[in-house]
Each structure stands twice: as structure tokens, then as C-alpha cells.
Design a protein around this motif. Sequence first.
Motif, PDB file in Angstrom:
ATOM      1  N   CYS A 365     -34.869  19.145 -22.649  1.00 67.34           N
ATOM      2  CA  CYS A 365     -35.116  20.065 -21.539  1.00 67.34           C
ATOM      3  C   CYS A 365     -34.430  19.528 -20.295  1.00 67.34           C
ATOM      4  N   HIS A 366     -33.788  20.415 -19.546  1.00 61.24           N
ATOM      5  CA  HIS A 366     -33.096  20.023 -18.311  1.00 61.24           C
ATOM      6  C   HIS A 366     -33.667  20.760 -17.101  1.00 61.24           C
ATOM      7  N   SER A 367     -34.903  21.227 -17.219  1.00 60.20           N
ATOM      8  CA  SER A 367     -35.475  22.073 -16.182  1.00 60.20           C
ATOM      9  C   SER A 367     -36.764  21.489 -15.625  1.00 60.20           C
ATOM     10  N   PHE A 368     -37.155  21.990 -14.461  1.00 57.15           N
ATOM     11  CA  PHE A 368     -38.447  21.649 -13.875  1.00 57.15           C
ATOM     12  C   PHE A 368     -38.973  22.868 -13.126  1.00 57.15           C
ATOM     13  N   ARG A 369     -40.280  22.885 -12.886  1.00 57.18           N
ATOM     14  CA  ARG A 369     -40.912  24.018 -12.202  1.00 57.18           C
ATOM     15  C   ARG A 369     -41.346  23.624 -10.812  1.00 57.18           C
ATOM     16  N   ILE A 370     -41.105  24.537  -9.867  1.00 59.52           N
ATOM     17  CA  ILE A 370     -41.669  24.356  -8.529  1.00 59.52           C
ATOM     18  C   ILE A 370     -42.551  25.548  -8.184  1.00 59.52           C
ATOM     19  N   ASN A 371     -43.543  25.272  -7.351  1.00 61.63           N
ATOM     20  CA  ASN A 371     -44.448  26.293  -6.848  1.00 61.63           C
ATOM     21  C   ASN A 371     -44.268  26.376  -5.338  1.00 61.63           C
ATOM     22  N   PHE A 372     -44.199  27.598  -4.822  1.00 57.93           N
ATOM     23  CA  PHE A 372     -43.967  27.781  -3.390  1.00 57.93           C
ATOM     24  C   PHE A 372     -45.168  28.388  -2.662  1.00 57.93           C
ATOM     25  N   SER A 373     -46.216  28.768  -3.397  1.00 58.70           N
ATOM     26  CA  SER A 373     -47.326  29.481  -2.758  1.00 58.70           C
ATOM     27  C   SER A 373     -48.252  28.553  -1.980  1.00 58.70           C
ATOM     28  N   THR A 374     -48.406  27.320  -2.429  1.00 58.67           N
ATOM     29  CA  THR A 374     -49.390  26.421  -1.835  1.00 58.67           C
ATOM     30  C   THR A 374     -48.890  25.690  -0.586  1.00 58.67           C
ATOM     31  N   PRO A 375     -47.690  25.097  -0.588  1.00 55.30           N
ATOM     32  CA  PRO A 375     -47.251  24.337   0.586  1.00 55.30           C
ATOM     33  C   PRO A 375     -46.978  25.226   1.797  1.00 55.30           C
ATOM     34  N   THR A 376     -47.106  24.638   2.972  1.00 56.69           N
ATOM     35  CA  THR A 376     -46.705  25.328   4.198  1.00 56.69           C
ATOM     36  C   THR A 376     -45.179  25.434   4.235  1.00 56.69           C
ATOM     37  N   ASP A 377     -44.656  26.257   5.124  1.00 60.79           N
ATOM     38  CA  ASP A 377     -43.198  26.367   5.254  1.00 60.79           C
ATOM     39  C   ASP A 377     -42.580  25.008   5.593  1.00 60.79           C
ATOM     40  N   LYS A 378     -43.249  24.266   6.450  1.00 59.12           N
ATOM     41  CA  LYS A 378     -42.734  22.952   6.835  1.00 59.12           C
ATOM     42  C   LYS A 378     -42.706  22.013   5.637  1.00 59.12           C
ATOM     43  N   GLN A 379     -43.772  22.006   4.848  1.00 61.01           N
ATOM     44  CA  GLN A 379     -43.820  21.169   3.643  1.00 61.01           C
ATOM     45  C   GLN A 379     -42.779  21.615   2.621  1.00 61.01           C
ATOM     46  N   LEU A 380     -42.630  22.934   2.483  1.00 57.80           N
ATOM     47  CA  LEU A 380     -41.674  23.469   1.514  1.00 57.80           C
ATOM     48  C   LEU A 380     -40.258  23.028   1.875  1.00 57.80           C
TER      49      LEU A 380
END
Length: 396
Positions: A365-380
Motif C-alpha cells: 500500500c502506498h496510501s494514507f488517510r487524512i481527516n479534515f473535519s476535526t482540526p481547526t483551519d489553523k491546525q489543518l
Amino acid sequence: MEYQFSDRVSNLKPSAIREIFKYAADPEVVSLSAGNPSPEAFPAKEIAEISARILSENPISVLQYSVTEGYTPLRQHMMEYMRSNHNTGSDSDDILITTGAQQIMDLCTKALVNEGEAVICEAPSFIGSLNTFRAYNARLVGVTVEPDGMNTDELEEKLKANPDAKLIYTIPNFQNPSGVTMSLEKRKKVYELAKKYGVLIIEDNPYGDLRYSGENLPNIKSFDTDGIVIYAGSFSKVISPGMRVAYTIAPKPVFQKLVVCKQGNDVHTNIWSQVVCDEFITKYDFNAHLQRLRDIYTKKADFCMELLDKYCAPEITYNRIDGGLFIWCDLPEDIDMPKFCKDAVLNKVCVVPGNAFLTDERDECHSFRINFSTPTDKQLEKGIKLLGELIKSYNK
């Protein structure tokens, strides 16, 4: 004392995501690994109002035991809602309220799959469901997920090769982890193949109401004139995951077995949570609430993809999403993905390694998952910038 564990659990491993949460607990680490709703998304004020009213006017109704099938008004309202809004459910079906959608997978596996029998899953797929199937010693058979959903030619090959297959498990809308949405053509083909080979479908749809763009597609369950689709819906992503309320619409013979299994599992789902959900969807503007969630996640998803383009291209690639909470990122084939994810943690950003979502974690596998709903814009922005710096440092 030497402990002897059952065959069902002796080979189970802790959830990779839950293990990563341990690192994410470090306040200096930016967590792009969780799948939690945005803190802005919770209708906390309305839940407090409903709870106060119930506990003031009729507290015993939510403090006493209840029936296994679920709170009757909620069952009725959800069946009406799914029929009128999604053409899902018929007189041949019934609806069961469950303790989260995870319990639906548990009950279905317990009721329908013998040890060693095959469950056909998308690859990649949701780790929680995969681990549930594993817990019953089901044999997982993966089918490649393409940009428009499960590879149906491969699905038919796997059905032919595994005549003992009992279930096809699919997340057709904004799939976790890939973010992919199955095309209408493939939805119909999956149904046709399930019918042809005598296999039930579990259609898991926790993200279906979170579409930001594109056209809504019919549920696979809406085609179900043969009683072969078990639909799994949830309030976790649209009201609250902590309340643990989900529902399954299943053919009546399956429903009856699920009820028996649930009686031996937890007797019934938290009745306070069920009543709160029912009051919220019937006495408040639920459609306006859903639109507010779409507005929140549209902005966060667009911002996340802009950041990936800005900081991580061209080394890290991804398919744009039309909804949901996840983006599946691909690394160059010469980059060791597990090492990249470990290096990311050392650089104070958490992502989930893609092999955690495979039916066989040993597959390449050469992939990974990210989630964008939880972090703030600054954290993202901080987290994705760190990922970009890390991937570019490999070329120096």
C-alpha cells in the motif's frame, strides 16, 4: 496465570486508528487521523433543550428499560423519512434501532456468517467493520476500489471463487477511507451480482447526507425488490457520535434474527438518545441542520484540498471528493508508506497508514488517510504543510 483466549479474539489487533489516537493526545501533534465530526457541527443547544424537557416532563420514559426493536416513534419516523426522501424500505422490510452502526455489522455477522465463510469487502474499507468481521473468524475477501467505486469485474471473479460468500460489504457514498462514491451503473451491477450469486449486501451509508457537490445517487437498497440488501444508517455524523444511535432497514426475516441477537448483546439501545434523536428530527428543522453541516464541511473540504495542492503537490496525489469527511492520499511508489507515517508522527502530524484499511494488512500500500473535519483551519494548514515538508525532504 496464563490466559487462554478464544479463537475469535486471539489474532485480533488493536485498531490502528485508536493506537494513533495515543500519539494525537500530545497537544503539539496535529491530528489528521480522527474521523470525528467538527465541533461546530453538534446541535448542543437543541439537545440540551430536548433533554431538559424530557427529564422535566416525563423522566421515567428515558430512565426505564425499553424494547429491543427501538423507540417506536423513531422507528416509524425513520421508516417514513427513508421511504419518502430516499425510496428506501418497503413493506417487506422492518427497522431496528442499534447502538451505533458498528453494532449493525456485529449483529449481521453473528446472524448470517459462519466461521470461515467469506465476507467480500471493498479494499480499502472501514477498519471498524473489517475488525468486526474478523472477530467472528470470517474470511475477508477484498475487491479493489476504483475512482467510481468497487471494481465489479473483480467482484464477480471473487464471487465465483468464493461460493461460500455470505455478505458483500460496501460504503457507496464518500467511502471511508477512500472518499470514493460508487457510480449509479456500479450500484446496479453490484445488486445484480449479489442477486445472481445469492449473496446479501450490507449497504453502509453514514455519510450520505454530507454531499457538497454533484448529483445525489439512489441507495442500492432502493433497487431491492428481492430482499437482499441490509441498509445501515446512522445519526453519528449528522447529530452526535457519542449518543450511539443508528438504524438498519432489513428484510423482515433478517430483522427478526437481528432482534434476537441484539437481545443477547445489549437488550436495547440507550432510550434517552433515541428520544432525543426523534425529537430533533421531528420538532426541529432537520433539513436546515443538514444544510448547515454541508456548508461547514464544504468549506473545510475545499480548504483541505487547496492546502494539499499548495504544499504537497506533485509528490502527494489524491482524488477530489464530493462529500464525506476523508481524503485518500497516494505517495510515490518509491516512498515507504509506513515509514512516512511514522516520520509524520515524529514531525508532529498524525495520519492513518493505508494498510490499516485493507482486508490483508500485509498487502502493498502506498496510501494514507487524512481527516479534515476535526482540526481547526489553523491546525489543518499546519499539519498539511508539515506533510508537504516531509515528503519533499525525501528528495533532498
